[in-house]
Scaffold this active site. Structure first.
Site, mmCIF file in Angstrom:
data_model
loop_
_atom_site.group_PDB
_atom_site.id
_atom_site.type_symbol
_atom_site.label_atom_id
_atom_site.label_comp_id
_atom_site.label_asym_id
_atom_site.label_seq_id
_atom_site.Cartn_x
_atom_site.Cartn_y
_atom_site.Cartn_z
ATOM 1 N N GLY A 1 0.830 -1.198 0.000
ATOM 2 C CA GLY A 1 0.000 0.000 0.000
ATOM 3 C C GLY A 1 0.868 1.253 0.000
ATOM 4 O O GLY A 1 2.077 1.200 0.258
ATOM 5 N N THR B 1 -2.394 1.580 12.146
ATOM 6 C CA THR B 1 -3.719 1.878 11.609
ATOM 7 C C THR B 1 -4.623 2.612 12.595
ATOM 8 O O THR B 1 -4.714 2.238 13.766
ATOM 9 C CB THR B 1 -4.421 0.583 11.177
ATOM 10 O OG1 THR B 1 -3.560 -0.157 10.320
ATOM 11 C CG2 THR B 1 -5.725 0.883 10.465
ATOM 12 N N TYR C 1 6.577 13.997 18.872
ATOM 13 C CA TYR C 1 7.568 14.584 17.969
ATOM 14 C C TYR C 1 8.106 15.897 18.542
ATOM 15 O O TYR C 1 9.306 16.168 18.475
ATOM 16 C CB TYR C 1 6.954 14.850 16.602
ATOM 17 C CG TYR C 1 6.299 13.659 15.943
ATOM 18 C CD1 TYR C 1 6.605 12.349 16.322
ATOM 19 C CD2 TYR C 1 5.361 13.819 14.931
ATOM 20 C CE1 TYR C 1 6.000 11.264 15.721
ATOM 21 C CE2 TYR C 1 4.762 12.743 14.316
ATOM 22 C CZ TYR C 1 5.078 11.460 14.711
ATOM 23 O OH TYR C 1 4.479 10.387 14.113
ATOM 24 N N GLU D 1 -2.962 12.658 28.006
ATOM 25 C CA GLU D 1 -3.979 13.592 27.539
ATOM 26 C C GLU D 1 -5.284 13.321 28.286
ATOM 27 O O GLU D 1 -5.421 12.319 28.986
ATOM 28 C CB GLU D 1 -4.186 13.466 26.032
ATOM 29 C CG GLU D 1 -4.664 12.102 25.579
ATOM 30 C CD GLU D 1 -4.735 11.981 24.065
ATOM 31 O OE1 GLU D 1 -4.149 12.832 23.375
ATOM 32 O OE2 GLU D 1 -5.370 11.035 23.582
ATOM 33 N N HIS E 1 -8.713 12.478 19.995
ATOM 34 C CA HIS E 1 -8.561 11.035 20.052
ATOM 35 C C HIS E 1 -9.836 10.347 20.530
ATOM 36 O O HIS E 1 -10.591 10.885 21.321
ATOM 37 C CB HIS E 1 -7.420 10.666 21.012
ATOM 38 C CG HIS E 1 -6.083 10.679 20.347
ATOM 39 N ND1 HIS E 1 -4.907 10.604 21.048
ATOM 40 C CD2 HIS E 1 -5.723 10.756 19.042
ATOM 41 C CE1 HIS E 1 -3.887 10.627 20.204
ATOM 42 N NE2 HIS E 1 -4.354 10.721 18.986
#
Length: 286
Positions: free
Chosen positions: A18, A99, A161, A211, A249
């Protein structure tokens, strides 16, 4: 040392043909990861990336042929749980599912089925694992960090990050970074990773990035107070979240006072964790 992955990791990429799978396989190989195989049903016998990686129809066949001991999954959401089942059945020791959008009911089945195995599942909906200078399994950019003695575990990809890059800019490095994912049901939680960092002699300090939503951070705070001897610094995102609003999320759901940023901060600070109000404050806390 590092946790979960190292230079000896032999990685299999599920969904390698993919667009996402092919692109990130190339990035992982450029970083030095030993990608030994990929799977894509119906394309067994092919080779990708200029003939460097063989493609198999099934995970078990790939494992038998190449000795792969870890897997990273880029399979579309509707098939991702089946990909995890297949990796478990093939004896893969570490399964990292990138995913996003996997139905909660599918992950409930995965959680139930995986109990009979000794495999470690990271994710889904996660950026993966990076051990600087050792190996990269997932989508965390390799150039934003360097080898060091700080272990990082996070529910948020983007904040991961940011913190890694800030550490690097201050000359501070990382032993391993693990993005555990932000879905309601994930394979490994904060406590699982904290235990590995505590046992890792190379990791001297730990950064926890949480979070709003759920109670994982509160449970982690309780575990830290009685089991972790290394210094821990944390950041909880969503401190300015408007009451009653559902955030990004799937796992960032607040029920009454449970799962609020304030509740998590209080729990962590009560366990001796230094909590930053802004991500960049983590540097000074360490």
């Amino acid at each position: 040392m590092s946790i979960l992955i190292n230079k000896n990791t032999r990685l299999l990429v599920q969904g390698i043909t993919g667009t996402e799978g092919l692109f990130h396989t190339q990035q992982m190989m450029k970083y030095g990861t030993a990608v030994v195989a990929g799977t894509s049903p119906g394309k067994g016998g092919e080779w990708v990336l200029d003939g460097k990686v063989p493609v198999f129809d099934a995970v078990k066949v790939a494992v038998d042929a190449t000795g792969a001991n870890a897997s990273v999954i880029f399979v579309p959401a509707r098939y991702a749980s089946d990909a995890i089942f297949e990796a478990l059945d093939a004896g893969i020791e570490l399964i990292i599912c990138i995913t996003e959008g996997i139905p909660v009911q599918d992950m409930m089945k995965v959680a139930s089925y995986s109990r009979q195995f000794h495999s470690t599942i990271i994710g889904p909906n996660c950026p993966g694992v990076l051990s600087p200078g050792e190996s990269k399994a997932g989508i965390i950019p390799g150039y934003i960090t360097q080898p060091g003695n700080i272990g990082v575990v996070s529910r948020s990809g983007t904040l991961t990050y940011e913190v890694l890059y800030a550490l690097k800019n201050k000359g501070m490095g990382v032993s391993t970074c693990v993005g555990i994912g932000g879905d309601p049901i994930i394979g490994s939680n904060f406590i699982d990773m904290l235990a590995l960092f505590e046992a890792d002699p190379r990791t001297e300090k730990i950064v926890l990035i949480g979070e709003i939503g759920g109670t994982d951070e509160e449970r982690a705070a309780e575990y830290i107070s009685s089991n972790i001897t290394k210094p821990v610094a944390a950041f909880i995102s969503g401190q300015s979240a408007p009451p009653g609003k559902r955030m990004g999320h799937a796992g960032a759901i607040i029920d009454g006072t449970t799962g609020s940023a304030l509740g998590k901060i209080i729990a962590l600070e009560s366990s001796g964790v230094k909590v930053a109000r802004q991500p960049e404050e983590i540097i000074n806390l360490l």
